[in-house]
Design a protein around this motif. Structure first.
Motif, PDB file in Angstrom:
ATOM      1  N   LYS A  68      43.849  40.164  39.831  1.00  8.73           N
ATOM      2  CA  LYS A  68      45.292  39.943  39.822  1.00  8.73           C
ATOM      3  C   LYS A  68      46.065  41.231  39.584  1.00  8.73           C
ATOM      4  CE  LYS A  68      46.972  36.103  38.258  1.00  8.73           C
ATOM      5  NZ  LYS A  68      47.359  34.971  37.410  1.00  8.73           N
ATOM      6  N   LYS A  77      37.598  32.894  43.262  1.00 11.28           N
ATOM      7  CA  LYS A  77      36.258  33.043  42.711  1.00 11.28           C
ATOM      8  C   LYS A  77      35.245  32.929  43.855  1.00 11.28           C
ATOM      9  CE  LYS A  77      34.430  31.676  38.439  1.00 11.28           C
ATOM     10  NZ  LYS A  77      34.272  30.628  37.411  1.00 11.28           N
ATOM     11  N   PHE A  88      35.787  42.090  42.304  1.00  9.58           N
ATOM     12  CA  PHE A  88      36.119  42.377  40.915  1.00  9.58           C
ATOM     13  C   PHE A  88      35.273  41.511  39.993  1.00  9.58           C
ATOM     14  CE2 PHE A  88      39.742  43.115  43.611  1.00  9.58           C
ATOM     15  CZ  PHE A  88      40.161  44.378  43.221  1.00  9.58           C
ATOM     16  N   ARG A  89      35.053  42.011  38.778  1.00 10.88           N
ATOM     17  CA  ARG A  89      34.272  41.259  37.789  1.00 10.88           C
ATOM     18  C   ARG A  89      35.078  40.134  37.156  1.00 10.88           C
ATOM     19  NH1 ARG A  89      29.419  43.502  36.177  1.00 10.88           N
ATOM     20  NH2 ARG A  89      29.099  45.641  36.857  1.00 10.88           N
ATOM     21  N   THR A  90      36.402  40.346  36.979  1.00 12.44           N
ATOM     22  CA  THR A  90      37.232  39.334  36.320  1.00 12.44           C
ATOM     23  C   THR A  90      38.449  38.992  37.177  1.00 12.44           C
ATOM     24  OG1 THR A  90      38.635  40.910  35.144  1.00 12.44           O
ATOM     25  CG2 THR A  90      36.582  40.239  34.045  1.00 12.44           C
ATOM     26  N   ARG A  91      38.994  37.813  36.917  1.00 10.43           N
ATOM     27  CA  ARG A  91      40.205  37.381  37.610  1.00 10.43           C
ATOM     28  C   ARG A  91      41.375  38.289  37.247  1.00 10.43           C
ATOM     29  NH1 ARG A  91      44.000  32.470  36.457  1.00 10.43           N
ATOM     30  NH2 ARG A  91      44.942  32.173  38.494  1.00 10.43           N
ATOM     31  N   ALA A  92      41.433  38.712  35.993  1.00  9.17           N
ATOM     32  CA  ALA A  92      42.518  39.589  35.548  1.00  9.17           C
ATOM     33  C   ALA A  92      42.513  40.910  36.308  1.00  9.17           C
ATOM     34  CB  ALA A  92      42.402  39.841  34.045  1.00  9.17           C
ATOM     35  N   GLU A  93      41.323  41.469  36.551  1.00  8.89           N
ATOM     36  CA  GLU A  93      41.235  42.718  37.332  1.00  8.89           C
ATOM     37  C   GLU A  93      41.729  42.499  38.752  1.00  8.89           C
ATOM     38  OE1 GLU A  93      37.160  43.940  37.225  1.00  8.89           O
ATOM     39  OE2 GLU A  93      37.252  44.585  35.139  1.00  8.89           O
ATOM     40  N   GLY A  98      31.907  36.481  41.069  1.00  5.79           N
ATOM     41  CA  GLY A  98      32.935  37.500  40.911  1.00  5.79           C
ATOM     42  C   GLY A  98      34.235  37.007  41.516  1.00  5.79           C
ATOM     43  N   TRP A  99      35.162  37.920  41.715  1.00  9.02           N
ATOM     44  CA  TRP A  99      36.483  37.595  42.240  1.00  9.02           C
ATOM     45  C   TRP A  99      36.803  38.469  43.443  1.00  9.02           C
ATOM     46  CZ3 TRP A  99      39.290  33.564  40.357  1.00  9.02           C
ATOM     47  CH2 TRP A  99      38.787  32.981  39.203  1.00  9.02           C
TER      48      TRP A  99
END
Length: 79
Positions: free
Chosen positions: A40, A70, A33-38, A3-4
């Motif tokens: 950020k 990550k 967070f599940r994604t890097r975009a979330e 995750g992130w």
């Protein structure tokens, strides 16, 4: 599980270089967070003001914008 997380960063004369994961205020543990975009998007929304505050970027604070990193999450029973 991958995750992130959010890493807080600052560098000043008093404390030197400091990096740590951001703890969660509302729950036990860290902000994950599940994604890097979330991650950020959360950084921009919660900490975006830092980039526009020269007083926080220089001494005595030396804050830097947090970054998304990550991480591997491990849940292990302690006996």
């Amino acid at each position: 599980m991958i995750g992130w997380a959010i890493k807080w960063r600052q560098e000043n004369k008093l404390d030197g270089k400091t990096e740590r994961f951001m703890p969660s205020v509302k729950q036990f543990g860290f902000v994950l967070f599940r994604t890097r975009a979330e991650a950020k998007a959360h950084i921009r929304g919660r900490f975006g003001y830092i980039a526009h505050r020269p007083d926080l970027l220089r001494e005595p604070h030396g804050w830097k914008m947090p970054i998304a990193v990550k991480v591997e999450m491990i849940l292990k029973e302690v006996r």
